[in-house]
Write a protein that holds these residues in place. Structure first.
Motif, PDB file in Angstrom:
ATOM      1  N   PHE B 325      33.135  28.717  32.884  1.00  0.00           N
ATOM      2  CA  PHE B 325      33.898  28.591  31.635  1.00  0.00           C
ATOM      3  C   PHE B 325      35.033  29.624  31.525  1.00  0.00           C
ATOM      4  CE2 PHE B 325      31.405  26.077  28.188  1.00  0.00           C
ATOM      5  CZ  PHE B 325      31.152  25.066  29.086  1.00  0.00           C
ATOM      6  N   LEU B 326      34.962  30.732  32.270  1.00  0.00           N
ATOM      7  CA  LEU B 326      36.039  31.741  32.184  1.00  0.00           C
ATOM      8  C   LEU B 326      37.073  31.590  33.301  1.00  0.00           C
ATOM      9  CD1 LEU B 326      34.135  35.013  31.166  1.00  0.00           C
ATOM     10  CD2 LEU B 326      35.041  33.186  29.719  1.00  0.00           C
ATOM     11  N   GLY B 327      36.962  30.534  34.096  1.00  0.00           N
ATOM     12  CA  GLY B 327      37.884  30.355  35.220  1.00  0.00           C
ATOM     13  C   GLY B 327      37.352  31.050  36.462  1.00  0.00           C
ATOM     14  N   ASP B 328      38.151  31.028  37.535  1.00  0.00           N
ATOM     15  CA  ASP B 328      37.658  31.594  38.789  1.00  0.00           C
ATOM     16  C   ASP B 328      38.559  32.704  39.335  1.00  0.00           C
ATOM     17  OD1 ASP B 328      39.831  30.162  39.581  1.00  0.00           O
ATOM     18  OD2 ASP B 328      38.737  28.711  40.801  1.00  0.00           O
ATOM     19  N   ASP B 329      39.496  33.199  38.506  1.00  0.00           N
ATOM     20  CA  ASP B 329      40.404  34.239  39.007  1.00  0.00           C
ATOM     21  C   ASP B 329      40.000  35.636  38.537  1.00  0.00           C
ATOM     22  OD1 ASP B 329      41.062  34.126  36.346  1.00  0.00           O
ATOM     23  OD2 ASP B 329      43.166  33.589  36.634  1.00  0.00           O
ATOM     24  N   HIS B 330      38.925  35.726  37.772  1.00  0.00           N
ATOM     25  CA  HIS B 330      38.397  37.018  37.298  1.00  0.00           C
ATOM     26  C   HIS B 330      39.353  37.756  36.365  1.00  0.00           C
ATOM     27  CE1 HIS B 330      35.304  36.310  40.280  1.00  0.00           C
ATOM     28  NE2 HIS B 330      36.248  36.154  41.186  1.00  0.00           N
ATOM     29  N   GLY B 343      40.303  34.210  28.778  1.00  0.00           N
ATOM     30  CA  GLY B 343      38.946  33.720  29.036  1.00  0.00           C
ATOM     31  C   GLY B 343      38.440  32.866  27.885  1.00  0.00           C
ATOM     32  N   SER B 344      38.732  33.296  26.676  1.00  0.00           N
ATOM     33  CA  SER B 344      38.257  32.581  25.501  1.00  0.00           C
ATOM     34  C   SER B 344      38.917  31.202  25.397  1.00  0.00           C
ATOM     35  CB  SER B 344      38.551  33.415  24.259  1.00  0.00           C
ATOM     36  OG  SER B 344      37.955  32.836  23.135  1.00  0.00           O
ATOM     37  N   PHE B 345      40.204  31.138  25.726  1.00  0.00           N
ATOM     38  CA  PHE B 345      40.914  29.846  25.720  1.00  0.00           C
ATOM     39  C   PHE B 345      40.272  28.904  26.740  1.00  0.00           C
ATOM     40  CE2 PHE B 345      44.215  27.072  27.505  1.00  0.00           C
ATOM     41  CZ  PHE B 345      44.728  26.485  26.352  1.00  0.00           C
ATOM     42  N   ARG B 346      39.999  29.430  27.934  1.00  0.00           N
ATOM     43  CA  ARG B 346      39.364  28.594  28.962  1.00  0.00           C
ATOM     44  C   ARG B 346      37.963  28.151  28.509  1.00  0.00           C
ATOM     45  NH1 ARG B 346      40.939  32.664  33.960  1.00  0.00           N
ATOM     46  NH2 ARG B 346      42.980  31.736  34.459  1.00  0.00           N
ATOM     47  N   PHE B 347      37.224  29.064  27.883  1.00  0.00           N
ATOM     48  CA  PHE B 347      35.880  28.771  27.367  1.00  0.00           C
ATOM     49  C   PHE B 347      35.943  27.601  26.381  1.00  0.00           C
ATOM     50  CE2 PHE B 347      32.377  29.502  24.386  1.00  0.00           C
ATOM     51  CZ  PHE B 347      31.321  29.924  25.182  1.00  0.00           C
ATOM     52  N   VAL B 348      36.898  27.660  25.445  1.00  0.00           N
ATOM     53  CA  VAL B 348      37.032  26.602  24.437  1.00  0.00           C
ATOM     54  C   VAL B 348      37.473  25.284  25.081  1.00  0.00           C
ATOM     55  CG1 VAL B 348      38.381  25.879  22.417  1.00  0.00           C
ATOM     56  CG2 VAL B 348      37.395  28.174  22.505  1.00  0.00           C
ATOM     57  N   GLU B 349      38.381  25.373  26.050  1.00  0.00           N
ATOM     58  CA  GLU B 349      38.836  24.166  26.746  1.00  0.00           C
ATOM     59  C   GLU B 349      37.688  23.448  27.464  1.00  0.00           C
ATOM     60  OE1 GLU B 349      42.465  22.940  27.822  1.00  0.00           O
ATOM     61  OE2 GLU B 349      42.388  23.441  25.682  1.00  0.00           O
ATOM     62  N   LYS B 350      36.720  24.214  27.958  1.00  0.00           N
ATOM     63  CA  LYS B 350      35.569  23.624  28.659  1.00  0.00           C
ATOM     64  C   LYS B 350      34.492  23.187  27.662  1.00  0.00           C
ATOM     65  CE  LYS B 350      36.332  24.923  33.164  1.00  0.00           C
ATOM     66  NZ  LYS B 350      36.242  24.083  34.341  1.00  0.00           N
ATOM     67  N   LEU B 351      34.294  23.971  26.607  1.00  0.00           N
ATOM     68  CA  LEU B 351      33.203  23.684  25.667  1.00  0.00           C
ATOM     69  C   LEU B 351      33.530  22.483  24.775  1.00  0.00           C
ATOM     70  CD1 LEU B 351      30.448  24.553  24.509  1.00  0.00           C
ATOM     71  CD2 LEU B 351      31.677  26.133  22.985  1.00  0.00           C
TER      72      LEU B 351
END
Lengths: 364, 364
Positions: B325-330, B343-351
């Motif tokens: 959910f946080l992506g893979d680029d750390h 990270g939070s934007f990616r989390f929401v995009e997945k959730l």
């Protein structure tokens, strides 16, 4: 556990160890400290008397006081080393730290450690700041193979001392770099507001992505293209120049100084590429009519100058339009002015493919 | 100009006006203040004696002290109003504010204003905090049509007073909402660390995207599923329950309490969906072997419980895997623990696409 972040006072550190017995083993190893000034630091504009300052401002008396102060900050500097230690700790002090509404203390006066892993630079730990002086674990519980690290320094503080700790019995080596250098002169956005940690300022992200040493010459609120500042910047040895300094200047100042700045850099560094950016559109401008008009006027002023230079086929001069660089959902800023990590990521994703071909052409 | 952000002390505010004459005109209009407690507040778990607290903790004596303290914080609360004012200002006070290494002061004790525009909620201004009490302009230089606003409150502070200012001669109206309610119980990540401003906490982002009222029951470091806390949560009137509480509990605590928590919510709210999340993988776990082992153990514990419930076809129970959910680029964390805005934007995009069909099915 997911709390609000370990505070790194000596007391809190001891409490942490007491509360988390599994950490005791790693910390049972005594740490041995090295003065970071003895290691290679990337991102340096000059060799300086104070190792973690960007400029010896005493050499540039004509620069405005605000600019001088900002060039004592360690924005964009990063200590480069290799070690086989299983843990890395740090002790550091900053002079008269300030709390900024739009910055985390980790960004303004903390540390940010990256490790080289699988061919890429990867986040590995932060130094959470206390008041003036701080200490704490950056990373622990690693294997004991030799690894390369880059430690980004505070972006909005004068760092007066830094010691890096490793396990007793392990070694630490300076890791000098001989990368091509790209000077970035700009506003608070260049300096790193509002990255959540120092390594997320956009010049630092570009360094990791492109393999050049992006030199951060960002000066928050003060990138006003004064002749004395440009003369100082022209003393920096660099292979390319990125100018992101429109946001801090009124349209009148842009008209008065931008062309002189570009000509001065051309004269001092013939054959080196100069990449001029217009101002990103401030998020505030989508709701505030006056901010909207101000950004439009700034960009009309630089548009006119840059297009004239392009029209007469000025050699080694490039002009990039940053419109849309923060995305279109208005979620990419911390305060309507400064990109947050989402906005900054989008900015880098858009900027990189535009500058990479230019830099690859010149910087071989 | 792009500085480090206007400080909103009365003095700084006056200096700002002096320095930026174009702002004088808007500010020449006298502001009239309304006590925000008289306006509708969304995100409320209960009606409370102190309007900007989440829970009257005196009613829940058995809850741990840390949990009680956190439920006095205004995380997830948002004041809903409409006005035709061309500027919006605020005066607010917080009790004993703390500075957190991984949070901006805007997030921990500031304000975040959204305006409804072209059918969407859009960022429109922040309240930059001073010490205990602050005041300042959130947005100005708008046209004088009536607009709807949502003002997100501090996520890591107890807000003791809030007044909203509008131009003299304009009006402000409460904007009550009758949305379906989704309770989110979780850790600091749910509460909002490390969003750069209150409106970027993930439950707030989901509220804007899905049109439900996501009730933030996040408690930093303290989402440990204690029976006394679950009993309190079961008194909250909600239409769905999202449980993001694994990060704060050891695997032993998960084994001891998670199933009891799920059964207690089922018994209290039959027919309401319960969506359980495993723990996001901490960025620190990619470099720290002990953190890695800890997260794996937490997630093995909840996996086992959740898969058993799914195997016996437990009604209205859903289990989501947040891996990736946080992506893979750390790059998506502030400190190896808490998602930054990227990270939070990616989390929401997945959730969002995972929970939306479930919520649309139940919440009509």
């Amino acid at each position: 556990m997911f709390g609000i972040g370990r505070k790194l006072t000596a007391t809190a550190f001891i409490i942490l160890l007491t509360a988390v017995p599994s950490h005791l083993q790693a910390q049972a190893k005594k740490q041995v400290y090295t003065n970071a000034a003895t290691l290679y630091t990337s991102g340096k504009m000059f060799t300086t008397v104070q190792p973690f300052q960007r400029v010896d401002t005493v050499n540039y008396k004509a620069m405005p006081a605000a600019v001088k102060r900002l060039y004592t900050y360690s924005a964009g500097l990063a200590v480069c080393f290799s070690t086989n230690s299983t843990s890395i700790t740090a002790k550091w002090c900053v002079n008269k730290p300030v709390t900024y509404p739009n910055l985390t203390p980790i960004a303004s006066k903390g540390l940010d450690l990256y490790v080289h892993k699988n061919g890429k630079w990867q986040y590995s730990g932060v130094g959470r700041p206390d008041k003036d002086c701080s200490n704490g674990v950056l990373v622990e519980n690693m294997d004991n193979s030799e690894k390369s690290f880059t430690l980004y320094l505070p972006i909005y503080s004068e760092l007066s001392s830094l010691e890096i700790g490793i396990d007793s019995g392990s070694y630490i080596k300076s890791r000098p770099e001989t990368k091509k250098r790209v000077l970035v002169y700009g506003s608070s956005i260049t300096e790193g507001a509002s990255a959540s940690r120092p390594g997320l300022a956009y010049p630092a992200a570009l360094s990791r992505r492109l393999g050049f040493d992006f030199i951060n010459a960002g000066v928050s609120g003060s990138a006003k293209m004064e002749p004395a500042v440009i003369a100082m910047l022209n003393d920096v040895k660099a292979d390319a120049y990125i100018l992101d300094c429109i946001p801090n200047s009124s349209d009148a100042v842009v008209k008065e100084r931008a062309l002189n700045m570009i000509k001065a850099i051309q004269a001092a560094h013939p054959g080196k590429p100069i990449i001029m950016l217009n101002s990103i559109v401030r998020e505030q401008s989508f709701v505030d009519a006056k901010v909207n008009a101000m950004v439009k006027a700034q960009n009309m002023a630089i548009d006119s100058i840059a297009h004239n230079l392009l029209k007469i086929k000025t050699k080694d001069f490039y002009y990039l339009d940053t419109n849309g660089f923060l995305g279109d959902d208005h979620e990419g800023s911390t305060d309507g002015i400064h990109p947050n990590d989402l906005g900054s990521f989008r900015f880098v994703e858009k900027l990189q493919p535009l500058i990479e071909p230019i830099l690859r052409k010149y910087l071989r």
